[in-house]
Design an enzyme around this catalytic site. Structure first.
Site, short mmCIF file in Angstrom:
data_model
loop_
_atom_site.label_atom_id
_atom_site.label_comp_id
_atom_site.label_asym_id
_atom_site.label_seq_id
_atom_site.Cartn_x
_atom_site.Cartn_y
_atom_site.Cartn_z
N ASP A 77 0.82 -1.22 0.00
CA ASP A 77 0.00 0.00 0.00
C ASP A 77 0.85 1.27 0.00
O ASP A 77 0.41 2.32 0.46
CB ASP A 77 -0.96 0.04 1.21
N LYS B 282 2.47 1.99 -5.17
CA LYS B 282 3.12 1.42 -6.36
C LYS B 282 2.35 1.73 -7.63
O LYS B 282 2.93 1.91 -8.69
CB LYS B 282 3.27 -0.10 -6.19
N GLY C 233 -4.02 -4.33 -4.33
CA GLY C 233 -4.83 -3.25 -4.91
C GLY C 233 -4.01 -2.01 -5.13
O GLY C 233 -3.16 -1.65 -4.31
N HIS C 234 -4.23 -1.35 -6.26
CA HIS C 234 -3.58 -0.08 -6.56
C HIS C 234 -4.66 0.95 -6.86
O HIS C 234 -5.61 0.68 -7.59
CB HIS C 234 -2.69 -0.18 -7.81
N GLN D 77 2.51 -6.79 -3.59
CA GLN D 77 2.52 -6.42 -2.19
C GLN D 77 3.90 -5.92 -1.78
O GLN D 77 4.76 -5.74 -2.63
CB GLN D 77 2.13 -7.63 -1.31
#
Length: 427
Positions: A13, A16, A40-41, A223
């Site tokens: 988180d 990225k 998630g991005h 991650q």
């Protein structure tokens, strides 16, 4: 002919997606090499915000080819839903490539994930319940289902039956759940076959040829370093290798072709899920970081645990990844603090420890040793160069760079695509 790895240097988180998207205009291929839709991005393009879970961030850059590598585990329903959502918003997804060797997440993987976590109770790991771990377990146990198996029904039937032989025993006898019918799983998987087929390719060959031709390939971790199954805070980790070595095994590109490894660092620290977190805050400062930083998981929807910057973690990430650069994100979130604590070491059993302890027990008992740095109150979101930052913000960045062991080559000063200060080019 640069091939670059971009990865999280903390617990994930870190931003990225923004960093990948920033490079996307200059990159020919963006490759996800591990993880699944447990990552998630959030990427902001103009006034549009995109939440990506499984797809590489490069899918938002028109000239870029996004690739899902063999190291990724793919939930076909999530994949197709995410593609459909982007298509509805006018994003061209036709260039996507998916490795035929990537493993598939099935409905029985998510079932096993959820019932196992419930069974563990207070000892639960804090998984996302999306079947990631059980899918990787099947891969290692050699009973996994790969994308290419969708196109040979007889093999698919055999593999699903083999996988369920043992799982149904566990579900029925340990968890008191009904057995899962293999025929239903096969039928479900076959419904995805033709929809996914246009994207399936020999991605290892394509990527190696691209690098040999001088094209720019960016490998994107899902991650952070401390969630790596080998190098993270085990067992509170993901089931794959987001560290730099995973880029090679998860894509089929050898390490001699990697020219740069960029670590993404948040200007403070967050993590989602259970596990040790020395600088975690349970006070007004922690709540302020969470609120100002919008610290809610893109995929999980869970509030992130928040704390001050941890320099031993940054040094550890530099070491295990061979980092050549850092991209520091969310510096703007720290605007307004008169003084900003930074963890420079730990105290463990009365002794000062400068590096991340290898012992899980020691890390659980580590207490942060803080150094106080002067803060700033000026808005920095309009800064275009390093010199535009307030002196104390410059000092904070320089101090983090010195403590972390690699140069900070870019700084995020706001959530927008253009709110970034580039100090040194990554290309």
């Amino acid at each position: 002919m640069p091939a670059l790895v971009l990865l999280g240097a903390q617990w994930g988180d870190e931003g990225k997606g923004k960093a990948t998207d920033l490079l996307g205009g200059s990159v020919d291929y963006v490759v996800r090499y591990q993880g699944g839709n447990n990552a998630g991005h959030t990427v902001v393009v103009g006034d549009q915000k995109y939440a990506l879970h499984l797809l590489p961030s490069g899918i938002l850059s028109p000239g870029c080819t996004p690739v899902i590598g063999n190291g990724v585990v793919v939930d076909p329903a999530v994949l197709l839903s995410e593609l459909s959502g982007l298509n509805e918003r006018g994003v061209d997804t036709s260039k996507l490539l998916i490795s035929g060797n990537a493993h598939l997440i099935t409905s029985y993987h998510t079932t096993v994930d959820k019932v196992t976590e419930r069974f563990l109770g207070s000892r639960k790991i804090g998984t996302t319940g999306r079947g990631i771990g059980p899918t990787y377990a099947d891969k290692i146990n050699r009973v996994g289902i790969r994308v290419q198996d969708l196109y040979d029904e007889s093999i698919l039937v055999q593999k699903v039956e083999a996988a369920l032989d043992f799982k149904n025993q566990i579900l029925a006898k340990l968890y008191n759940r009904r057995a899962i019918e293999s025929g239903r799983i096969v039928e479900e998987l076959l419904t995805y076959a033709e929809q996914i087929k246009p994207y399936v390719a020999d991605t290892t060959l394509i990527l190696n040829d691209a690098i040999d031709e001088g094209k720019v390939v960016l490998f994107e971790g899902g991650q952070g370093t401390l969630l790596d199954v080998d190098h993270g805070t085990y067992p509170f980790v993901t089931s794959s290798n987001p560290t730099a070595g995973g880029a090679c095994t998860g894509s089929g590109v050898g390490p001699t072709k990697i020219s740069r490894v960029i670590g993404i660092l948040k200007a403070y620290t967050t993590r989602v899920g259970a596990g040790p977190f020395p600088t975690e805050l349970h006070d007004e400062d922690g709540e302020a970081l969470r609120s100002i930083g919008g610290e809610r998981g893109v995929t999980t929807g869970r509030d992130r645990r928040c704390g001050w910057f941890d320099a031993p973690i940054a040094r550890y990430a530099t070491r295990v990844n061979g980092l050549t650069d850092f991209f520091l994100t969310k510096l703007d979130v720290l605007t307004g603090w008169e003084r900003i604590p930074v963890c420079v070491a730990y105290e463990i059993d009365g002794k000062r420890v400068e590096e991340l302890p290898y012992s899980q027990t020691d890390f659980h008992h580590a207490k942060p040793v803080y150094e106080m740095l002067p803060g700033w109150s000026q808005d920095i979101t309009k800064a275009k160069t390093f010199d535009d930052l307030p002196k104390n913000a410059q000092g904070y960045v320089k101090a983090l760079e010195e403590m972390s062991g690699a140069p900070i080559s870019a700084i995020g000063v706001g959530p927008g695509r253009t709110e970034t200060i580039e100090i040194n080019s990554f290309l």
